[in-house]
Design an enzyme around this catalytic site. Structure first.
Site, PDB file in Angstrom:
ATOM      1  N   ASP A  21      38.046  11.264  49.259  1.00 43.23           N
ATOM      2  CA  ASP A  21      38.602  11.538  47.921  1.00 43.23           C
ATOM      3  C   ASP A  21      39.919  10.811  47.686  1.00 43.23           C
ATOM      4  OD1 ASP A  21      36.512  13.426  47.643  1.00 43.23           O
ATOM      5  OD2 ASP A  21      37.749  14.935  48.622  1.00 43.23           O
TER       6      ASP A  21
ATOM      7  N   HIS B 266      32.254   9.819  43.916  1.00 41.64           N
ATOM      8  CA  HIS B 266      33.333   8.939  43.485  1.00 41.64           C
ATOM      9  C   HIS B 266      33.479   9.106  41.989  1.00 41.64           C
ATOM     10  CE1 HIS B 266      33.197   6.834  47.294  1.00 41.64           C
ATOM     11  NE2 HIS B 266      31.896   6.734  47.151  1.00 41.64           N
TER      12      HIS B 266
HETATM   13  P1  GDP Z   1      36.708   8.710  46.194  1.00 42.68           P
HETATM   14  O1  GDP Z   1      35.596   9.540  46.711  1.00 42.68           O
HETATM   15  O2  GDP Z   1      37.587   8.166  47.258  1.00 42.68           O
HETATM   16  O3  GDP Z   1      36.250   7.669  45.238  1.00 42.68           O
HETATM   17  O4  GDP Z   1      37.666   9.696  45.367  1.00 42.68           O
HETATM   18  P2  GDP Z   1      37.273  10.794  44.260  1.00 42.68           P
HETATM   19  O5  GDP Z   1      36.743  10.129  43.077  1.00 42.68           O
HETATM   20  O6  GDP Z   1      36.477  11.886  44.875  1.00 42.68           O
HETATM   21  O7  GDP Z   1      38.710  11.452  43.986  1.00 42.68           O
HETATM   22  C1  GDP Z   1      39.757  10.745  43.491  1.00 42.68           C
HETATM   23  C2  GDP Z   1      40.234  11.449  42.233  1.00 42.68           C
HETATM   24  O8  GDP Z   1      41.468  10.896  41.835  1.00 42.68           O
HETATM   25  C3  GDP Z   1      39.343  11.259  41.035  1.00 42.68           C
HETATM   26  O9  GDP Z   1      39.406  12.404  40.222  1.00 42.68           O
HETATM   27  C4  GDP Z   1      39.924  10.040  40.317  1.00 42.68           C
HETATM   28  O10 GDP Z   1      39.610   9.994  38.944  1.00 42.68           O
HETATM   29  C5  GDP Z   1      41.366  10.291  40.541  1.00 42.68           C
HETATM   30  N1  GDP Z   1      42.233   9.134  40.600  1.00 42.68           N
HETATM   31  C6  GDP Z   1      42.069   7.939  41.245  1.00 42.68           C
HETATM   32  N2  GDP Z   1      43.188   7.198  41.147  1.00 42.68           N
HETATM   33  C7  GDP Z   1      44.085   7.947  40.454  1.00 42.68           C
HETATM   34  C8  GDP Z   1      45.438   7.747  40.067  1.00 42.68           C
HETATM   35  O11 GDP Z   1      46.076   6.747  40.368  1.00 42.68           O
HETATM   36  N3  GDP Z   1      46.034   8.762  39.373  1.00 42.68           N
HETATM   37  C9  GDP Z   1      45.393   9.908  39.040  1.00 42.68           C
HETATM   38  N4  GDP Z   1      46.039  10.845  38.360  1.00 42.68           N
HETATM   39  N5  GDP Z   1      44.121  10.139  39.410  1.00 42.68           N
HETATM   40  C10 GDP Z   1      43.483   9.170  40.098  1.00 42.68           C
END
Ligand code: GDP
Length: 426
Positions: free
Chosen positions: A12, A40
């Site tokens: 995440d 994701h």
């Molecule tokens: P992944 O599995 O590594 O792709 O991560 P996830 O999608 O499960 O979780 C990352 C969360 O952080 C998601 O809700 C994204 O929309 C959010 N996100 C990613 N980059 C940023 C950022 O720079 N700022 C904010 N506020 N949210 C972010």
């Protein structure tokens, strides 16, 4: 050339966003491990999506997306995810499903749930999507490959062999009903038709793409801490979450991986069982507030909706996580989330049996580790959407530079919001 986008921590970290961003200037995106057990989140012109099994390049017509042989392929979930994205207006993606990928079967999901039930209070906090039984069967060589779907006699035979064993287990260990072999077989033939147009020789495709000097992104699922060998065993997942496993799960040569982009959040978040060690955890009201403000809609699992545990940035875990990934650069996400804090702590050491260390330990020692924090000043302002690194407040830059010094790998990308172009490149 190959660039791997992998997680430094518990998953995440925002890998989906970084993959979606880098896919703009790439040719191929490959998922190489894991299954539909994590998600994701991607926010772009088409809307907000939680992808579970589809690679994060599916929003671009110029990208070929590959589900590699290392993935646990839940065909049913793949078919519904394809329906869901096209239903939201995304054009049918270019997708190759490796004929060597193995199928996540209904009995894997059942077994995962039964085992958690049997373990009771000792359970691992599995997402119950069948991942552990799937990979166990793969290494026990009772798995079924996508290519088997197209040889009905072989499929029937392999299915019979595995169901025979599952039914003994289900009836006598778990006291559950036997599975319906004939029903599963018919369902496999139905699902086969749904994925047939996408099934192909992913290994040949990837090697041809490399000969044509294409840029291939490897999209990791979860992060270093969840690797069964180098993570917090046994509170890990069952597939390797490390860039190095891309050589197996995506069939890219080790020498082709030129960049390893390790993604980490500006704070920590962790899903899974409450018994899992999470040294820099913030509990109580302060934790609730960070969880509410985190990510794009609070820190809740993209697949499970489970609240994620949150904590201060853990430099001990992240330095180790980047080391075992072989990070060549770091992408730091969610910097914007911390703008409300007066002071920000960073975990720079663990105290284990009275001794302070900055080396990430094995699980038994980790269980008793206490955090050693330093406190940095906050920047008390909203930096969401800032794209010029130099325009960030001095304390925000100071924070990024402090983390970089701790991890020992250059932070080249700073993400300042959930949208694709909320990015400051350093
Ligand atoms: P992944 O599995 O590594 O792709 O991560 P996830 O999608 O499960 O979780 C990352 C969360 O952080 C998601 O809700 C994204 O929309 C959010 N996100 C990613 N980059 C940023 C950022 O720079 N700022 C904010 N506020 N949210 C972010």
């Amino acid at each position: 050339m190959v660039k791997a986008i992998v997680g430094a921590n518990w998953g995440d970290e925002g890998k989906g966003k970084i993959t979606d961003l880098l896919a703009e200037s790439s040719d191929v995106v490959v998922r190489f491990q894991g299954g539909a057990n994590a998600g994701h989140t991607i926010i772009n012109n088409y809307g907000r999506f939680a992808l579970h099994i589809l690679p994060s390049g599916i929003f671009y017509p110029h990208i070929t997306n590959v589900i590699g042989n290392g993935v646990a392929l839940d065909v049913d979930k793949l078919a519904s995810e394809l329906d869901a994205i096209t239903g939201q207006g995304v054009p049918t993606p270019n997708l190759i499903v490796s004929e060597r990928a193995q199928l996540l079967m209904p009995y894997h999901v059942l077994q995962d749930g039964y085992e958690e039930e049997r373990l009771g209070g000792r359970a691992f906090g599995s997402t119950k999507s069948g991942i552990a039984p799937f990979y166990s069967d793969k290494y026990a060589k009772t798995g079924i490959q996508v290519c088997d779907l197209f040889d009905e006699a072989r499929l029937k035979d392999r299915l019979h062999q595995v169901v025979e064993v599952k039914n003994i287990l289900f009836e006598h260990l778990y006291h559950k009903p036997a599975v319906d072999e004939e029903g599963i077989y018919r369902e496999l033939l139905r699902l086969r038709e749904k994925i047939h147009p996408y099934v192909g020789d992913a290994v040949g495709f990837v090697h041809q793409a490399l000969r044509e000097r294409k840029t291939i992104l490897l999209e990791g699922q979860l992060g270093s801490m969840k690797d069964p060998d180098l993570g917090i065993f046994p509170m890990t997942t069952s597939s390797h979450t490390l860039a190095g496993f891309g050589c197996v799960g995506a069939a890219v040569p080790p020498t082709a991986i030129e960049e390893v982009i390790c993604v980490t959040k500006a704070y920590s978040s962790c899903v899974g069982s409450d018994t899992e060690p999470f040294v820099s955890e913030i509990i109580g009201e302060a934790g609730d507030e960070l969880r509410r403000r985190g990510g794009d809609k609070g820190e809740f699992g993209a697949t499970t909706g489970r609240p994620r545990r949150v904590g201060w940035f853990d430099a001990v875990a992240t330095k180790y996580g980047c080391m075992v990934q072989g990070a060549t650069q770091v992408a730091l996400t969610c910097l914007d989330v911390l703008g409300y804090l007066d002071e920000i702590r960073v975990c720079v050491g663990y105290e284990i049996s009275g001794v302070i260390t900055d080396q990430f330990p094995t699980t038994p020692k980790l269980m008793g580790a206490k955090p050693v924090f330093v406190t940095l000043p906050g920047w008390k302002s909203d930096v969401r959407g800032v794209t010029d690194y130099q325009a960030l407040p001095a304390n925000a830059k100071g924070y990024v530079e402090f983390l970089e010094g701790q991890i020992g790998v250059p932070i080249k990308i700073v993400s300042t919001g959930p949208k694709r172009h909320d990015i400051a490149v350093r």
